[in-house]
Structures are given as structure tokens and as C-alpha cells.
Write a protein that holds these residues in place. Structure first.
Motif, mmCIF file in Angstrom:
data_model
loop_
_atom_site.group_PDB
_atom_site.id
_atom_site.type_symbol
_atom_site.label_atom_id
_atom_site.label_comp_id
_atom_site.label_asym_id
_atom_site.label_seq_id
_atom_site.Cartn_x
_atom_site.Cartn_y
_atom_site.Cartn_z
ATOM 1 N N TRP A 13 0.831 -1.209 0.000
ATOM 2 C CA TRP A 13 0.000 0.000 0.000
ATOM 3 C C TRP A 13 0.862 1.255 0.000
ATOM 4 C CZ3 TRP A 13 -4.336 -1.474 4.007
ATOM 5 C CH2 TRP A 13 -5.192 -2.412 3.407
ATOM 6 N N ARG A 14 1.971 1.221 0.731
ATOM 7 C CA ARG A 14 2.883 2.372 0.732
ATOM 8 C C ARG A 14 3.494 2.562 -0.654
ATOM 9 N NH1 ARG A 14 3.858 7.332 1.746
ATOM 10 N NH2 ARG A 14 6.046 7.830 1.963
ATOM 11 N N LEU A 15 3.874 1.459 -1.295
ATOM 12 C CA LEU A 15 4.420 1.545 -2.647
ATOM 13 C C LEU A 15 3.400 2.145 -3.603
ATOM 14 C CD1 LEU A 15 6.651 1.003 -4.713
ATOM 15 C CD2 LEU A 15 5.741 -1.322 -4.949
ATOM 16 N N ASP A 16 2.165 1.709 -3.513
ATOM 17 C CA ASP A 16 1.114 2.275 -4.368
ATOM 18 C C ASP A 16 0.972 3.777 -4.155
ATOM 19 O OD1 ASP A 16 0.532 -0.159 -5.533
ATOM 20 O OD2 ASP A 16 -1.200 -0.565 -4.247
ATOM 21 N N ALA A 17 1.023 4.206 -2.896
ATOM 22 C CA ALA A 17 0.915 5.638 -2.590
ATOM 23 C C ALA A 17 2.101 6.407 -3.174
ATOM 24 C CB ALA A 17 0.836 5.853 -1.074
ATOM 25 N N LEU A 18 3.297 5.847 -3.029
ATOM 26 C CA LEU A 18 4.491 6.509 -3.571
ATOM 27 C C LEU A 18 4.436 6.599 -5.095
ATOM 28 C CD1 LEU A 18 7.207 4.914 -1.289
ATOM 29 C CD2 LEU A 18 6.626 7.348 -1.382
ATOM 30 N N LEU A 19 3.975 5.541 -5.736
ATOM 31 C CA LEU A 19 3.870 5.567 -7.197
ATOM 32 C C LEU A 19 2.866 6.614 -7.650
ATOM 33 C CD1 LEU A 19 3.998 1.721 -7.913
ATOM 34 C CD2 LEU A 19 5.779 3.408 -8.431
ATOM 35 N N ALA A 42 13.409 17.767 -6.940
ATOM 36 C CA ALA A 42 13.907 17.244 -5.665
ATOM 37 C C ALA A 42 12.890 16.284 -5.051
ATOM 38 C CB ALA A 42 14.218 18.386 -4.705
ATOM 39 N N SER A 43 11.619 16.643 -5.133
ATOM 40 C CA SER A 43 10.561 15.760 -4.621
ATOM 41 C C SER A 43 10.537 14.445 -5.388
ATOM 42 C CB SER A 43 9.194 16.431 -4.735
ATOM 43 O OG SER A 43 9.108 17.535 -3.879
ATOM 44 N N ILE A 44 10.653 14.536 -6.711
ATOM 45 C CA ILE A 44 10.660 13.329 -7.542
ATOM 46 C C ILE A 44 11.837 12.431 -7.169
ATOM 47 C CG2 ILE A 44 10.983 12.471 -9.899
ATOM 48 C CD1 ILE A 44 9.308 14.923 -10.827
ATOM 49 N N ASN A 45 13.001 13.020 -7.006
ATOM 50 C CA ASN A 45 14.188 12.233 -6.638
ATOM 51 C C ASN A 45 13.992 11.544 -5.286
ATOM 52 O OD1 ASN A 45 15.553 12.877 -8.996
ATOM 53 N ND2 ASN A 45 16.575 14.641 -8.084
ATOM 54 N N PHE A 46 13.443 12.275 -4.318
ATOM 55 C CA PHE A 46 13.202 11.698 -2.998
ATOM 56 C C PHE A 46 12.206 10.542 -3.088
ATOM 57 C CE2 PHE A 46 10.768 11.449 0.952
ATOM 58 C CZ PHE A 46 11.791 11.182 1.847
ATOM 59 N N ILE A 47 11.132 10.737 -3.831
ATOM 60 C CA ILE A 47 10.114 9.703 -3.988
ATOM 61 C C ILE A 47 10.712 8.473 -4.671
ATOM 62 C CG2 ILE A 47 7.938 9.110 -5.145
ATOM 63 C CD1 ILE A 47 7.119 12.098 -4.655
ATOM 64 N N GLU A 48 11.566 8.691 -5.681
ATOM 65 C CA GLU A 48 12.193 7.564 -6.367
ATOM 66 C C GLU A 48 13.076 6.743 -5.430
ATOM 67 O OE1 GLU A 48 14.024 9.501 -9.719
ATOM 68 O OE2 GLU A 48 12.188 9.358 -10.926
ATOM 69 N N VAL A 49 13.778 7.413 -4.528
ATOM 70 C CA VAL A 49 14.588 6.699 -3.527
ATOM 71 C C VAL A 49 13.675 5.876 -2.619
ATOM 72 C CG1 VAL A 49 16.075 7.015 -1.500
ATOM 73 C CG2 VAL A 49 16.518 8.317 -3.590
ATOM 74 N N GLN A 50 12.571 6.482 -2.185
ATOM 75 C CA GLN A 50 11.623 5.779 -1.328
ATOM 76 C C GLN A 50 11.021 4.563 -2.041
ATOM 77 O OE1 GLN A 50 10.748 6.641 2.055
ATOM 78 N NE2 GLN A 50 12.706 7.616 1.667
ATOM 79 N N ILE A 51 10.683 4.717 -3.315
ATOM 80 C CA ILE A 51 10.131 3.607 -4.101
ATOM 81 C C ILE A 51 11.132 2.457 -4.159
ATOM 82 C CG2 ILE A 51 9.507 2.900 -6.457
ATOM 83 C CD1 ILE A 51 8.146 5.682 -6.748
ATOM 84 N N LYS A 52 12.386 2.796 -4.428
ATOM 85 C CA LYS A 52 13.424 1.764 -4.507
ATOM 86 C C LYS A 52 13.557 1.030 -3.178
ATOM 87 C CE LYS A 52 18.223 1.108 -5.862
ATOM 88 N NZ LYS A 52 19.462 1.740 -6.314
ATOM 89 N N GLU A 53 13.539 1.763 -2.074
ATOM 90 C CA GLU A 53 13.664 1.155 -0.747
ATOM 91 C C GLU A 53 12.479 0.242 -0.433
ATOM 92 O OE1 GLU A 53 14.354 4.183 2.200
ATOM 93 O OE2 GLU A 53 16.248 4.792 1.272
#
Length: 140
Positions: A13-19, A42-53
Motif C-alpha cells: 500500500w505504501r508503494l502504491d501511494a508513492l507511485l 527534488a521531490s521526484i528524486n526523494f520519492i524515487e529513492v523511497q520507491i526503490k527502498e
């Protein structure tokens, strides 16, 4: 629902929210004023890191849990089913141990509420799998 599935459900669910957030920010990037672009990037880069994690946590959790890993191997025998689909299906399967082969007719859960059943069907359609999902009473 077992704790291992609840944990996976939270991650998915967190991944879906991040996507979803990633899509929103990418769309915002296309229509925003120049002075906002740096912050949006910067927001996009941060979100991409979170998605990867989160994707890594999902994979590690499934791989380290004997029950989930066994179900994953079963689902991998279905052509066109990848990691993202497997994680989604595993949270809908819950703690069921009914499946002996991937070719069996699978009832994910009896008594699925209509809104959840619609989400399952929509998810399957969005993944463009070569299967047809339909709602029949309380089954998907």
C-alpha cells in the motif's frame, strides 16, 4: 490475517501511494512555472529513492518468509506474472494454503466486498495480464 501478510500489505500500500505521488509530481513538472521546477525535481528524486527502498523491502520480506516465498514460486509459474503482481496477489491470498498448482481455478477470498472485488479486477486489467477477471457473486 497473519502478521507476515499484514506487513506485506502495508509495504504494498505504501508503494502504491508513492507511485501515485511520483505520477503527480511528474505531471506537475510538465505544467509548473520555471521557479518551481527545482523543488519538484527534488521531490521526484526523494520519492524515487523511497520507491526503490520499499520495493527492496517487499522483495526481501517475500524472499525471507517461507510461506510467502512458496506462494511466490507458485505464482511465478504463471506466464506474465512479475514481482509487482506477485506482491499484490499475495496480500489478497492472505493465509490460504489451498493451492497445489498455478493452473487451478483460484478463488482468492470468499465473501469479498464489492469495492475490493472491483479493485482486484481493475488491478488485473491495469496489469494487462492475459487473464480475464470477473466478479461472480462473492468471488473474483
Amino acid at each position: 490475517m497473519p502478521e507476515n501478510v499484514l506487513y506485506l500489505q502495508s509495504l504494498v500500500w505504501r508503494l502504491d501511494a508513492l507511485l501515485s505521488m511520483h505520477t503527480q509530481e511528474c505531471n506537475r513538472l510538465k505544467v509548473s512555472e520555471e521557479f518551481l521546477l527545482e523543488g519538484i525535481r527534488a521531490s521526484i528524486n526523494f520519492i524515487e529513492v523511497q520507491i526503490k527502498e520499499i520495493k527492496s523491502k517487499i522483495k526481501n520480506h517475500i524472499d525471507s518468509d517461507l510461506e510467502l516465498n512458496a506462494k511466490k514460486r507458485l505464482l511465478q509459474t504463471i506466464p506474465g506474472v512479475g514481482e509487482a503482481t506477485i506482491a499484490q496477489v499475495l496480500i489478497f491470498m492472505g493465509d490460504s494454503n489451498k493451492f497445489k498448482s498455478a493452473k487451478q481455478e483460484i478463488v482468492l477470498k470468499q465473501g469479498i466486498p464489492g469495492d475490493i472485488a472491483k479493485k482486484i479486477v481493475q488491478f488485473i486489467k491495469e496489469k494487462k495480464l492475459k487473464v480475464q477477471a470477473s466478479i461472480q457473486g462473492e468471488q473474483v
